[in-house]
Design an enzyme around this catalytic site. Structure first.
Site, PDB file in Angstrom:
ATOM      1  N   GLY A  63       1.007  -1.333   0.196  1.00 30.54           N
ATOM      2  CA  GLY A  63       0.056  -0.006  -0.097  1.00 30.54           C
ATOM      3  C   GLY A  63       0.773   1.329  -0.182  1.00 30.54           C
ATOM      4  CB  ALA A 121      16.149  10.325   0.563  1.00 31.80           C
ATOM      5  CB  VAL A 122      17.085   5.853  -2.148  1.00 35.27           C
ATOM      6  CG1 VAL A 122      17.754   4.694  -2.941  1.00 35.27           C
ATOM      7  CG2 VAL A 122      16.479   5.078  -1.035  1.00 35.27           C
ATOM      8  NE  ARG A 131      17.760  15.174  -5.593  1.00 34.03           N
ATOM      9  CZ  ARG A 131      17.188  16.396  -5.794  1.00 34.03           C
ATOM     10  NH1 ARG A 131      17.061  17.026  -4.631  1.00 34.03           N
ATOM     11  NH2 ARG A 131      16.442  16.583  -6.917  1.00 34.03           N
ATOM     12  NE  ARG A 164      -0.999  -4.413  -0.399  1.00 38.51           N
ATOM     13  CZ  ARG A 164      -1.887  -3.607   0.049  1.00 38.51           C
ATOM     14  NH1 ARG A 164      -3.193  -3.746  -0.738  1.00 38.51           N
ATOM     15  NH2 ARG A 164      -1.874  -2.763   1.251  1.00 38.51           N
ATOM     16  CG  ASP A 216       4.334  -6.180   8.203  1.00 39.74           C
ATOM     17  OD1 ASP A 216       3.576  -5.849   7.274  1.00 39.74           O
ATOM     18  OD2 ASP A 216       3.815  -6.815   9.256  1.00 39.74           O
ATOM     19  CB  THR A 241       2.924   0.817   6.010  1.00 40.31           C
ATOM     20  OG1 THR A 241       1.365   0.834   6.665  1.00 40.31           O
ATOM     21  CG2 THR A 241       3.697   0.774   7.302  1.00 40.31           C
ATOM     22  CG  ASP A 283      -1.628  -0.002   8.080  1.00 45.20           C
ATOM     23  OD1 ASP A 283      -2.595   0.768   7.974  1.00 45.20           O
ATOM     24  OD2 ASP A 283      -1.564  -0.894   7.517  1.00 45.20           O
ATOM     25  CG  ASP A 323       1.610  -2.653  10.292  1.00 46.80           C
ATOM     26  OD1 ASP A 323       2.694  -1.777   9.806  1.00 46.80           O
ATOM     27  OD2 ASP A 323       0.942  -3.094   9.628  1.00 46.80           O
ATOM     28  NE  ARG A 361     -14.155  17.749  18.157  1.00 46.27           N
ATOM     29  CZ  ARG A 361     -14.610  16.956  19.270  1.00 46.27           C
ATOM     30  NH1 ARG A 361     -15.731  17.465  20.098  1.00 46.27           N
ATOM     31  NH2 ARG A 361     -13.785  15.950  19.630  1.00 46.27           N
ATOM     32  N   GLY A 405      -5.691   1.073   9.311  1.00 45.08           N
ATOM     33  CA  GLY A 405      -4.841   0.652  10.410  1.00 45.08           C
ATOM     34  C   GLY A 405      -4.706  -0.735  10.194  1.00 45.08           C
ATOM     35  NE  ARG A 406      -2.481  -4.518   5.953  1.00 45.03           N
ATOM     36  CZ  ARG A 406      -2.760  -4.684   4.906  1.00 45.03           C
ATOM     37  NH1 ARG A 406      -3.547  -5.760   4.745  1.00 45.03           N
ATOM     38  NH2 ARG A 406      -2.641  -4.052   3.868  1.00 45.03           N
ATOM     39  CE  LYS A 439     -17.748  14.016  27.159  1.00 50.11           C
ATOM     40  NZ  LYS A 439     -16.690  13.147  26.877  1.00 50.11           N
ATOM     41  NE  ARG A 456     -27.459  10.958   9.730  1.00 51.19           N
ATOM     42  CZ  ARG A 456     -28.578  10.504  10.330  1.00 51.19           C
ATOM     43  NH1 ARG A 456     -28.774   9.575  11.373  1.00 51.19           N
ATOM     44  NH2 ARG A 456     -29.651  11.340  10.053  1.00 51.19           N
TER      45      ARG A 456
HETATM   46  O1  F6P Z   1      -1.646  -1.129   4.904  1.00 50.05           O
HETATM   47  C1  F6P Z   1      -2.195  -0.076   4.673  1.00 50.05           C
HETATM   48  C2  F6P Z   1      -3.596  -0.085   4.294  1.00 50.05           C
HETATM   49  O2  F6P Z   1      -4.363   1.244   3.963  1.00 50.05           O
HETATM   50  C3  F6P Z   1      -4.510  -0.552   5.550  1.00 50.05           C
HETATM   51  O3  F6P Z   1      -4.720   0.295   6.355  1.00 50.05           O
HETATM   52  C4  F6P Z   1      -5.620  -1.152   4.715  1.00 50.05           C
HETATM   53  O4  F6P Z   1      -6.132  -2.264   5.618  1.00 50.05           O
HETATM   54  C5  F6P Z   1      -5.226  -1.713   3.530  1.00 50.05           C
HETATM   55  O5  F6P Z   1      -3.968  -0.869   3.405  1.00 50.05           O
HETATM   56  C6  F6P Z   1      -6.116  -1.459   2.537  1.00 50.05           C
HETATM   57  O6  F6P Z   1      -5.574  -2.002   1.226  1.00 50.05           O
HETATM   58  P1  F6P Z   1      -6.241  -1.663  -0.110  1.00 50.05           P
HETATM   59  O7  F6P Z   1      -5.535  -0.333  -0.645  1.00 50.05           O
HETATM   60  O8  F6P Z   1      -5.633  -2.918  -0.960  1.00 50.05           O
HETATM   61  O9  F6P Z   1      -7.556  -1.634  -0.278  1.00 50.05           O
END
Ligand code: F6P
Length: 324
Positions: free
Chosen positions: A11, A22-23, A25, A72, A103, A126, A128, A130, A155, A171-172, A214, A248
């Site tokens: 992604g 950067a790579v 240069r 991918r 990863d 990424t 995420d 992660d 908001r 965020g997966r 609230k 909503r």
């Molecule tokens: O890993 C980045 C990400 O945007 C995740 O947050 C999400 O779950 C996934 O990729 C979405 O993937 P795609 O763009 O293939 O739908």
């Protein structure tokens, strides 16, 4: 090392272009040739290469996405695909590879590096955040700012109509975006995959905040932290059990992956890009460049995919306290 190839995989994330720049240069600085590979490992297998010089990467530091494009690749998972990639690299006299991605991309890169003894260095990019072995990944800071900006807008309308909004973020399997953007945007509750608060506690918390005066609320919901429901089911569950709420749903989706990279992401990308070339010149292989306590470090691929990052308990406590 006389020739380095660079690719982006998985992604995309804001700041990938700054990392490629950067790579390239750093290669020019060290009098090494640099080759860009289009469409990640898919382009590697097809030999979709282009020579890059310092000027090929002008006006890119501020651009989201990746000009090398990303993919991918299913073929790279197969031994035949990797063999073909190896042949393409040899044919072009390429000595080393920089992989900018997440990863999943490093798993493939690591297998390839050990199969062929080919020097590979990874740069974590990424939204995420992660990946073990680095405090931050490229694109994460920009994504946080995008989410906070969107929730600020939500908001306004939530408040005008006394509504509860469920805002789904990416965020997966990691709750980093939800937790940090949730704190930054003043969310009422934050639902993350690392911690299942349970439906009952969610209802109790929302009930309590209604009673405390609230009028509107924001709940930030990580894409995989939805308490066993999807976000629309969660919205109707809340409306059924707490009829005083009008709910909503907003799914932020891929806007989180785009946009102008933040200054933090540009600096991080620049540091890790230069660090990756330095690492290859030191003779390292199968490592990822990480940022740890604000220092650039090489982390072996074998250390980054072992266990999942744990979420910071202190952040959870802060989120609880400030949403009272
Ligand atoms: O890993 C980045 C990400 O945007 C995740 O947050 C999400 O779950 C996934 O990729 C979405 O993937 P795609 O763009 O293939 O739908």
């Amino acid at each position: 090392i006389q020739k380095i190839a660079v690719l982006t995989s998985g992604g995309d994330a804001p700041g990938m272009n700054a990392a490629i720049r950067a790579v390239v240069r750093a290669c020019v600085y060290n009098e090494i040739q640099c080759v860009g590979v289009y469409r990640g490992f898919a382009g590697l297998i097809e030999g979709d290469f282009k020579e890059l010089d310092a000027r090929s990467v002008k006006n890119l530091i501020n651009r989201g996405g990746t000009f090398l494009k990303s993919a991918r690749s299913k073929e790279f998972i197969t031994p035949e695909g990797r063999q073909q990639a190896w042949e393409m690299l040899k044919q072009d006299n390429i000595d080393a590879l920089v992989v900018i991605g997440g990863d999943g991309s490093f798993v493939g890169a690591s297998i390839f590096a050990s199969e062929f003894g080919f020097p590979i260095v990874g740069i974590p990019a990424t939204i995420d955040n992660d990946i073990n072995g680095t405090d931050y990944t490229i694109g994460y800071d920009t994504a946080l700012n995008t989410v906070v900006d969107a929730v600020d807008k939500i908001r306004d309308t939530a408040n005008s109509h006394n509504r509860l909004f469920l805002v789904e973020v990416m965020g997966r399997d990691a709750g980093d975006i939800a937790l940090n953007a949730g704190i930054g945007a003043g969310a009422e509750e934050i639902l993350i995959p690392e911690q299942n608060m349970g439906l009952e506690r969610l209802l109790e918390s929302l009930d309590r905040s209604k009673k405390s005066g609230k009028s509107s609320s924001i709940v930030v919901v990580s894409e995989r932290g939805q308490l066993g429901k999807n976000i629309f089911e969660l919205a109707s569950y809340i409306e059924t059990n707490l009829p005083e709420y009008e709910v909503r749903v907003t799914v932020l989706g891929h806007i989180q992956r785009g946009g102008v990279p933040s200054c933090y992401d540009r600096v991080l990308a620049s540091r890790l890009g230069v660090g990756a070339v330095d690492s290859l010149l030191r003779g390292e292989n199968s490592v990822m460049m990480g940022i740890v306590h604000n220092k650039v470090k090489s982390v072996p691929f074998s250390d980054i995919t072992l266990d999942f990052r744990t979420i910071d308990e202190e952040l959870i406590r802060v989120a609880d306290i400030i949403s009272i």
